[in-house]
Design a protein around this motif. Structure first.
Motif, short mmCIF file in Angstrom:
data_model
loop_
_atom_site.label_atom_id
_atom_site.label_comp_id
_atom_site.label_asym_id
_atom_site.label_seq_id
_atom_site.Cartn_x
_atom_site.Cartn_y
_atom_site.Cartn_z
N GLU A 1 -108.63 -52.54 -13.91
CA GLU A 1 -109.73 -52.97 -14.77
C GLU A 1 -109.22 -53.15 -16.19
OE1 GLU A 1 -114.10 -51.44 -16.30
OE2 GLU A 1 -113.21 -50.54 -14.52
N GLY A 2 -109.56 -54.26 -16.79
CA GLY A 2 -109.13 -54.56 -18.14
C GLY A 2 -107.89 -55.43 -18.23
N THR A 3 -107.24 -55.68 -17.08
CA THR A 3 -106.07 -56.56 -17.08
C THR A 3 -106.51 -57.96 -17.47
OG1 THR A 3 -104.99 -55.30 -15.31
CG2 THR A 3 -104.23 -57.56 -15.64
N THR A 4 -105.79 -58.55 -18.43
CA THR A 4 -106.10 -59.91 -18.86
C THR A 4 -105.26 -60.88 -18.05
OG1 THR A 4 -106.60 -59.19 -21.10
CG2 THR A 4 -106.07 -61.51 -20.81
N LEU A 5 -105.92 -61.86 -17.47
CA LEU A 5 -105.23 -62.89 -16.69
C LEU A 5 -105.44 -64.24 -17.38
CD1 LEU A 5 -106.39 -61.88 -13.10
CD2 LEU A 5 -104.21 -61.34 -14.21
N VAL B 1 -104.36 -73.89 -9.34
CA VAL B 1 -104.53 -72.98 -10.47
C VAL B 1 -103.74 -71.70 -10.19
CG1 VAL B 1 -106.19 -71.63 -11.80
CG2 VAL B 1 -106.82 -73.90 -10.95
N LEU B 2 -102.98 -71.26 -11.19
CA LEU B 2 -102.23 -70.02 -11.11
C LEU B 2 -102.93 -68.97 -11.96
CD1 LEU B 2 -98.60 -71.30 -11.74
CD2 LEU B 2 -99.62 -70.74 -9.55
N LEU B 3 -102.99 -67.75 -11.48
CA LEU B 3 -103.46 -66.63 -12.28
C LEU B 3 -102.25 -65.80 -12.65
CD1 LEU B 3 -106.67 -65.35 -10.45
CD2 LEU B 3 -106.53 -66.64 -12.58
N LEU B 4 -102.01 -65.65 -13.95
CA LEU B 4 -100.83 -64.94 -14.42
C LEU B 4 -101.21 -63.89 -15.45
CD1 LEU B 4 -98.63 -68.10 -15.14
CD2 LEU B 4 -98.46 -66.62 -13.15
N THR B 5 -100.51 -62.77 -15.41
CA THR B 5 -100.65 -61.79 -16.48
C THR B 5 -99.91 -62.33 -17.69
OG1 THR B 5 -98.64 -60.61 -15.87
CG2 THR B 5 -100.70 -59.84 -14.85
N ARG B 6 -100.12 -61.70 -18.83
CA ARG B 6 -99.43 -62.12 -20.05
C ARG B 6 -97.92 -62.07 -19.87
NH1 ARG B 6 -97.29 -60.13 -24.84
NH2 ARG B 6 -97.85 -61.34 -26.69
N GLU B 7 -97.43 -61.02 -19.23
CA GLU B 7 -95.99 -60.86 -19.01
C GLU B 7 -95.45 -61.97 -18.11
OE1 GLU B 7 -98.26 -58.37 -18.57
OE2 GLU B 7 -97.82 -57.28 -20.41
N LEU C 1 -95.37 -65.24 -20.14
CA LEU C 1 -94.24 -65.26 -21.06
C LEU C 1 -92.93 -65.52 -20.32
CD1 LEU C 1 -95.13 -62.32 -23.47
CD2 LEU C 1 -95.05 -64.76 -24.02
N ALA C 2 -92.74 -64.87 -19.18
CA ALA C 2 -91.52 -65.07 -18.39
C ALA C 2 -91.41 -66.52 -17.93
CB ALA C 2 -91.51 -64.12 -17.18
N ARG C 3 -92.55 -67.11 -17.54
CA ARG C 3 -92.57 -68.50 -17.09
C ARG C 3 -92.20 -69.45 -18.23
NH1 ARG C 3 -94.79 -70.21 -12.49
NH2 ARG C 3 -95.46 -72.34 -12.32
N VAL C 4 -92.76 -69.20 -19.41
CA VAL C 4 -92.46 -70.05 -20.57
C VAL C 4 -90.99 -69.90 -20.94
CG1 VAL C 4 -92.90 -70.36 -23.04
CG2 VAL C 4 -94.81 -70.09 -21.46
#
Length: 84
Positions: free
Chosen positions: A29-33, A43-49, A52-55
Protein backbone atom coordinates in the motif's frame (compact mmCIF):
# COMPACT_ATOMS: atom_id res chain seq x y z
CA UNK A 1 6.89 -16.03 -12.42
CA UNK A 2 4.78 -14.27 -15.01
CA UNK A 3 1.15 -14.74 -15.76
CA UNK A 4 -1.97 -13.27 -17.21
CA UNK A 5 -4.38 -11.68 -14.80
CA UNK A 6 -7.70 -10.05 -15.60
CA UNK A 7 -8.77 -6.74 -14.10
CA UNK A 8 -11.71 -4.42 -14.70
CA UNK A 9 -11.84 -0.68 -14.80
CA UNK A 10 -14.34 0.35 -12.16
CA UNK A 11 -16.08 3.54 -11.22
CA UNK A 12 -13.94 6.66 -11.44
CA UNK A 13 -11.44 4.71 -13.58
CA UNK A 14 -10.09 2.66 -10.70
CA UNK A 15 -8.36 -0.66 -11.28
CA UNK A 16 -7.78 -3.12 -8.47
CA UNK A 17 -4.53 -5.02 -8.87
CA UNK A 18 -4.88 -8.66 -7.81
CA UNK A 19 -3.21 -9.46 -4.49
CA UNK A 20 -1.23 -12.25 -6.16
CA UNK A 21 0.38 -9.73 -8.52
CA UNK A 22 1.00 -7.18 -5.77
CA UNK A 23 2.66 -9.85 -3.62
CA UNK A 24 4.92 -11.08 -6.45
CA UNK A 25 5.95 -7.54 -7.33
CA UNK A 26 6.38 -6.42 -3.73
CA UNK A 27 3.89 -3.58 -4.24
CA UNK A 28 2.62 -2.61 -0.83
CA UNK A 29 0.00 0.00 0.00
CA UNK A 30 1.34 3.40 -0.97
CA UNK A 31 3.62 2.13 -3.75
CA UNK A 32 3.64 4.64 -6.59
CA UNK A 33 3.37 3.15 -10.06
CA UNK A 34 3.85 4.89 -13.40
CA UNK A 35 1.81 3.81 -16.43
CA UNK A 36 3.89 3.93 -19.62
CA UNK A 37 1.94 3.67 -22.86
CA UNK A 38 3.94 1.93 -25.57
CA UNK A 39 3.88 2.63 -29.31
CA UNK A 40 1.89 -0.57 -29.87
CA UNK A 41 -0.79 0.56 -27.40
CA UNK A 42 0.22 -1.75 -24.58
CA UNK A 43 0.71 -0.29 -21.11
CA UNK A 44 3.50 -1.03 -18.63
CA UNK A 45 3.18 -0.48 -14.90
CA UNK A 46 6.55 0.42 -13.41
CA UNK A 47 7.79 1.50 -10.02
CA UNK A 48 9.96 4.61 -9.87
CA UNK A 49 13.08 2.43 -9.60
CA UNK A 50 12.05 0.33 -12.62
CA UNK A 51 11.34 3.46 -14.63
CA UNK A 52 14.70 5.00 -13.77
CA UNK A 53 16.50 1.77 -14.70
CA UNK A 54 14.62 1.69 -18.02
CA UNK A 55 15.54 5.30 -18.82
CA UNK A 56 19.17 4.75 -17.85
CA UNK A 57 19.46 1.65 -20.02
CA UNK A 58 17.98 3.51 -22.98
CA UNK A 59 20.69 6.17 -22.61
CA UNK A 60 23.64 3.77 -22.49
CA UNK A 61 26.06 4.63 -25.28
CA UNK A 62 24.33 7.93 -26.02
CA UNK A 63 26.25 11.19 -25.88
CA UNK A 64 23.49 13.75 -25.53
CA UNK A 65 25.89 16.71 -25.38
CA UNK A 66 27.64 15.74 -28.62
CA UNK A 67 24.31 15.10 -30.33
CA UNK A 68 22.99 18.49 -29.22
CA UNK A 69 26.18 20.25 -30.36
CA UNK A 70 25.96 18.57 -33.77
CA UNK A 71 22.34 19.67 -34.13
CA UNK A 72 23.24 23.25 -33.16
CA UNK A 73 26.16 23.33 -35.61
CA UNK A 74 23.93 22.05 -38.42
CA UNK A 75 21.29 24.68 -37.62
CA UNK A 76 23.94 27.43 -37.57
CA UNK A 77 25.31 26.18 -40.90
CA UNK A 78 21.82 26.31 -42.44
CA UNK A 79 21.37 29.86 -41.10
CA UNK A 80 24.72 30.95 -42.52
CA UNK A 81 23.86 29.44 -45.91
CA UNK A 82 20.53 31.27 -45.88
CA UNK A 83 22.28 34.63 -45.41
CA UNK A 84 24.78 34.16 -48.22
Amino acid sequence: MSGTLTMRVGGKGRVVLPSELRARQGWIEGTTLTAVEQDDGSVLLLTREQLLARVRSSLVGKDAVSELMAERRAAAQREDEGRA
